[in-house]
Scaffold this motif. Structure first.
Motif, PDB file in Angstrom:
ATOM      1  N   TRP A 383     -27.487 -14.473  -1.670  1.00  0.00           N
ATOM      2  CA  TRP A 383     -27.867 -14.048  -3.011  1.00  0.00           C
ATOM      3  C   TRP A 383     -26.748 -14.311  -4.025  1.00  0.00           C
ATOM      4  O   TRP A 383     -26.992 -14.312  -5.229  1.00  0.00           O
ATOM      5  CB  TRP A 383     -28.204 -12.556  -3.015  1.00  0.00           C
ATOM      6  N   CYS A 414     -27.182  -8.792   4.837  1.00  0.00           N
ATOM      7  CA  CYS A 414     -27.339  -9.035   3.399  1.00  0.00           C
ATOM      8  C   CYS A 414     -28.545  -8.310   2.820  1.00  0.00           C
ATOM      9  O   CYS A 414     -28.506  -7.804   1.698  1.00  0.00           O
ATOM     10  CB  CYS A 414     -27.465 -10.536   3.140  1.00  0.00           C
ATOM     11  N   GLY A 415     -29.645  -8.247   3.606  1.00  0.00           N
ATOM     12  CA  GLY A 415     -30.854  -7.607   3.102  1.00  0.00           C
ATOM     13  C   GLY A 415     -30.652  -6.140   2.787  1.00  0.00           C
ATOM     14  O   GLY A 415     -31.099  -5.645   1.744  1.00  0.00           O
ATOM     15  N   SER A 416     -29.973  -5.409   3.658  1.00  0.00           N
ATOM     16  CA  SER A 416     -29.748  -3.976   3.442  1.00  0.00           C
ATOM     17  C   SER A 416     -28.552  -3.707   2.536  1.00  0.00           C
ATOM     18  O   SER A 416     -28.369  -2.584   2.067  1.00  0.00           O
ATOM     19  CB  SER A 416     -29.538  -3.265   4.789  1.00  0.00           C
ATOM     20  N   TYR A 418     -27.689  -5.787  -0.302  1.00  0.00           N
ATOM     21  CA  TYR A 418     -27.814  -6.249  -1.687  1.00  0.00           C
ATOM     22  C   TYR A 418     -29.204  -6.080  -2.290  1.00  0.00           C
ATOM     23  O   TYR A 418     -29.344  -6.068  -3.511  1.00  0.00           O
ATOM     24  CB  TYR A 418     -27.403  -7.725  -1.766  1.00  0.00           C
ATOM     25  N   ASP A 419     -30.231  -5.965  -1.473  1.00  0.00           N
ATOM     26  CA  ASP A 419     -31.578  -5.764  -2.003  1.00  0.00           C
ATOM     27  C   ASP A 419     -31.833  -4.274  -2.201  1.00  0.00           C
ATOM     28  O   ASP A 419     -31.532  -3.469  -1.311  1.00  0.00           O
ATOM     29  CB  ASP A 419     -32.616  -6.339  -1.028  1.00  0.00           C
ATOM     30  N   HIS A 421     -34.523  -2.345  -2.152  1.00  0.00           N
ATOM     31  CA  HIS A 421     -35.353  -1.719  -1.125  1.00  0.00           C
ATOM     32  C   HIS A 421     -34.618  -1.701   0.210  1.00  0.00           C
ATOM     33  O   HIS A 421     -34.720  -0.734   0.973  1.00  0.00           O
ATOM     34  CB  HIS A 421     -36.691  -2.450  -0.976  1.00  0.00           C
ATOM     35  N   GLY A 422     -33.879  -2.749   0.494  1.00  0.00           N
ATOM     36  CA  GLY A 422     -33.091  -2.787   1.720  1.00  0.00           C
ATOM     37  C   GLY A 422     -32.075  -1.664   1.771  1.00  0.00           C
ATOM     38  O   GLY A 422     -31.822  -1.086   2.836  1.00  0.00           O
ATOM     39  N   GLN A 423     -31.502  -1.315   0.624  1.00  0.00           N
ATOM     40  CA  GLN A 423     -30.542  -0.213   0.570  1.00  0.00           C
ATOM     41  C   GLN A 423     -31.227   1.125   0.855  1.00  0.00           C
ATOM     42  O   GLN A 423     -30.649   1.996   1.522  1.00  0.00           O
ATOM     43  CB  GLN A 423     -29.865  -0.180  -0.794  1.00  0.00           C
ATOM     44  N   PRO A 616     -36.138  -6.762   6.165  1.00  0.00           N
ATOM     45  CA  PRO A 616     -35.853  -6.694   4.727  1.00  0.00           C
ATOM     46  C   PRO A 616     -36.465  -7.829   3.920  1.00  0.00           C
ATOM     47  O   PRO A 616     -36.645  -7.699   2.709  1.00  0.00           O
ATOM     48  CB  PRO A 616     -34.318  -6.747   4.671  1.00  0.00           C
ATOM     49  N   TYR A 617     -36.796  -8.956   4.565  1.00  0.00           N
ATOM     50  CA  TYR A 617     -37.408 -10.076   3.849  1.00  0.00           C
ATOM     51  C   TYR A 617     -38.874  -9.797   3.524  1.00  0.00           C
ATOM     52  O   TYR A 617     -39.370 -10.151   2.450  1.00  0.00           O
ATOM     53  CB  TYR A 617     -37.332 -11.352   4.685  1.00  0.00           C
ATOM     54  N   ILE A 620     -39.929  -7.900   0.296  1.00  0.00           N
ATOM     55  CA  ILE A 620     -39.689  -8.713  -0.898  1.00  0.00           C
ATOM     56  C   ILE A 620     -40.878  -9.635  -1.144  1.00  0.00           C
ATOM     57  O   ILE A 620     -41.400  -9.739  -2.264  1.00  0.00           O
ATOM     58  CB  ILE A 620     -38.394  -9.540  -0.745  1.00  0.00           C
TER      59      ILE A 620
END
Length: 648
Positions: A383, A414-416, A418-419, A421-423, A616-617, A620
């Motif tokens: 990202w 990275c998904g959890s 920076y995104d 919803h992932g956080q 996490p994908y 999105i």
């Protein structure tokens, strides 16, 4: 085996002639003709197989023989029982199974038939055994199968089967001729009568003609399918480790194909199941996994050099496979899941070809090159988001920092990280980890595991990122990892194990659904009466073979699951895998629903407004599709979020 072990034409004809003369002197004209037909067809069979297979068979590429009982069982289920063929196309599959099972039934009578050719036709008896009657019933069943398959192939002509093939017609005719001549000889003509003898010769010629036609057509799969199915993996094929001792830069030239690759391209039955189920193709893309395999076969047998190149290079004959097609692949494994002959399209072919293009700097796709540039720069995530975003999450939610004394490392990925919803999923996972009673922590700083880079073909960038990460794991004393991302799970539990220094660490890797399932007895969950539909992530269901864990978790929380048409290992891709989340060209899919929109529409057919996910994908992609469909009422939640909501 090589060409020198197969007699050249003059020698072969001489041997056949000598054998014929010997048979004439010892038996008679009938035996001489039979011997020459038999030896000639067998020689042509092996000569063609040698040209297609053994003369180009590489010296590299391991053929795995681990888990032998499991592999043998798979051959029995998928070859003998025809499970996969019948599962995906029931009517056509049953017709195909009838033909195969009929040939199994014919094995003994065919052996007796050929023995009679050596002994002499006058020694035939008119006695009918129960087994001959049994085989006669199978001959009728085979004829039914051939009529049905021929009607589909030559009258209905499904697009997936491609152009009409003369050899397909020849095989259909010869198989039918074998059945008819057997029935005539068994039921109508008296044994050893002139009519019976003529019929016997028609049956014999049809049998050996079939032996000649099989290796020059797609029907070579009759020989190779048991082999390719035996050697295929249980899950979606992985990218192979590069040979560090040589100049292995990925699949660039046809000489780079491994042993399983050569078996695959010759075993292809051209049924089109792979293309029919490819989400990129269904979304309007030009990628056809079937054509990838057939192009590889054409290039291999024609002595081609460079495998892949630009569209223009393919049109000019300088390459056989288009770069544009390769970079449409979601690496979801749908093609491999439905393939009835065990072909590995993804890791061993498409992704390795991407790697070859990237290694030589021949990628013309601007989006792919931009992804590489983004990941090469600090903070090394696809990202391109500053590390401060992850740092704020860790600090604000007071995630413990892994110090080597903790049992589990919670890998955010990275998904959890920076995104948004992932956080939120990461925070829910924190609640579950605490409730389970295990000790855990996160790394103070994470570097991307390199999944998008490797799936897009940049092996050098992957090795650079993985090297840093392995050093971090070793320094921190990591022994167990849990992560919410199936893509990270696949990397850390498959790809990274190709790195010796990582393998030596002996790290156990779990997807968070596997972890939660294991700790369910320790979690106090409130009963729920809600209903969801669960979207299986491709990398979890097909790539890892995990389908029951998320369902067991939801059931434990009292959730009712309304299954979509495609679920479990037969899931439908959201369109994010294979680095497509970062490089997909949406304009390519104009005129048809994009992959995520297709999947969302299917999920909505369950009439449920909550979609459970485990990647996490996926949220999105599905949220984007929900917005396009103006479905603000649909809630998309990770399994961890649902569990956290139901914790007492």
């Amino acid at each position: 085996m090589n060409l020198k072990l197969i007699p050249q034409t003059p020698w072969a004809l001489s041997v056949i002639a000598v054998a014929g003369c010997a048979a004439f002197l010892l038996g008679g004209l009938s035996q001489a003709i039979f011997i020459m037909i038999a030896l000639g067809s067998v020689w042509l069979f092996f000569r063609t197989v040698n040209r297609r297979l053994f003369s180009v068979f590489p010296k590299h590429g391991d053929l795995p023989v681990d888990h032998l009982p499991r592999r043998l069982w798979r051959v029995f289920v998928e070859v003998i029982l025809q499970y996969r063929v019948v599962r995906d196309r029931p009517l056509v599959g049953i017709l195909h199974a009838l033909v195969l099972w009929g040939f199994f039934a014919f094995a003994w009578v065919s052996a007796r038939h050929m023995l009679l050719g050596l002994r002499g036709l006058d020694k035939a008896t008119g006695a009918h055994t129960w087994y001959e009657a049994f085989v006669a019933a199978w001959a009728v069943a085979v004829l039914v199968g051939m009529v049905g398959l021929s009607f589909r192939r030559f009258v209905l002509r499904p697009k997936a089967l491609g152009k009409l093939s003369p050899t397909s017609g020849a095989v259909a005719f010869l198989i039918s001729a074998l059945m008819v001549t057997y029935l005539l000889g068994w039921w109508l003509f008296p044994a050893a009568s002139p009519a019976w003898k003529v019929n016997w010769w028609f049956h014999t010629v049809a049998f050996y003609a079939l032996l000649v036609v099989i290796p020059i057509s797609k029907h070579l799969h009759l020989v190779l399918a048991p082999v390719t199915i035996f050697f295929r993996p249980e899950t979606t094929s992985s990218m192979r480790p590069l040979n560090g001792e040589g100049e292995d830069l990925g699949m660039i030239h046809f000489k780079d194909l491994g042993r399983k690759d050569v078996l695959d391209v010759d075993a292809c039955v051209e049924c089109g199941r792979c293309t029919d189920n490819c989400p990129a193709n269904l979304s309007g893309g030009t990628l056809s996994p079937k054509e990838i395999i057939l192009d590889l076969r054409q290039g291999l047998l024609s002595g081609g050099d460079v495998v892949a190149g630009t569209v223009e290079e393919k049109q000019q004959g300088k390459a056989f496979i288009s770069e544009d097609d390769l970079f449409q692949c979601f690496s979801c494994g749908a093609c491999e899941y439905v393939c009835p002959v065990g072909i590995e399209h993804v890791g061993r072919k498409i992704l390795d070809l991407r790697r070859g293009l990237a290694s030589e700097g021949r990628i013309s796709n601007d989006r792919v090159n931009q992804l590489f540039t983004t990941m090469e720069r600090a903070p090394h995530n696809p990202w391109g988001i500053a590390h401060d975003t992850r740092q704020k999450l860790v600090e604000s939610k007071q995630f413990p920092i892994f110090d080597g004394t903790h049992e589990w490392l919670f890998w955010l990925g990275c998904g959890s990280s920076y995104d948004p919803h992932g956080q939120a999923v990461a925070q829910s996972m924190r609640q579950i980890l605490d409730a389970s009673g295990v000790t855990w922590g996160v790394l103070a700083r994470e570097t991307c595991c390199g999944e998008p880079a490797r799936r897009a073909g940049n092996e050098y960038l992957f090795m650079e990122l993985s090297g840093k990460l392995v050093e971090s794991f070793e320094a921190a004393g990591v022994k167990k990892i849990v992560t919410c991302c199936p893509h990270c799970t696949t990397m850390l539990d498959k790809d990274y194990r190709q790195i010796d220094s990582y393998t030596q660490l002996g790290i156990e890797v779990k997807h968070h659904t596997e972890f939660i399932e294991n700790v369910l007895p320790k979690l106090a969950l409130k009963p729920s009466d809600s209903k969801v539909t669960f979207h299986d992530p491709c990398y979890l269901a097909r790539g890892r073979g995990v389908t029951s864990a998320p369902r067991e978790i939801l059931h434990a929380a009292g959730i009712t699951i309304s299954e979509a048409a495609h679920h479990g290992q037969n899931t439908q891709c959201c369109g994010a895998g294979g680095a497509q989340l970062f490089v997909a060209d949406d304009s390519r899919e104009q005129g048809k629903q994009r992959a995520n929109q297709r999947r969302f529409a299917e999920l909505m057919k369950t009439k449920v407004t909550t979609v459970a996910v485990a990647c996490p994908y996926c949220p999105i992609m599905l949220r984007d599709a929900a917005n396009a469909a103006k479905r603000d009422d649909v809630e998309i939640l990770d399994v961890a979020e649902i569990v956290a909501r139901n914790l007492c």
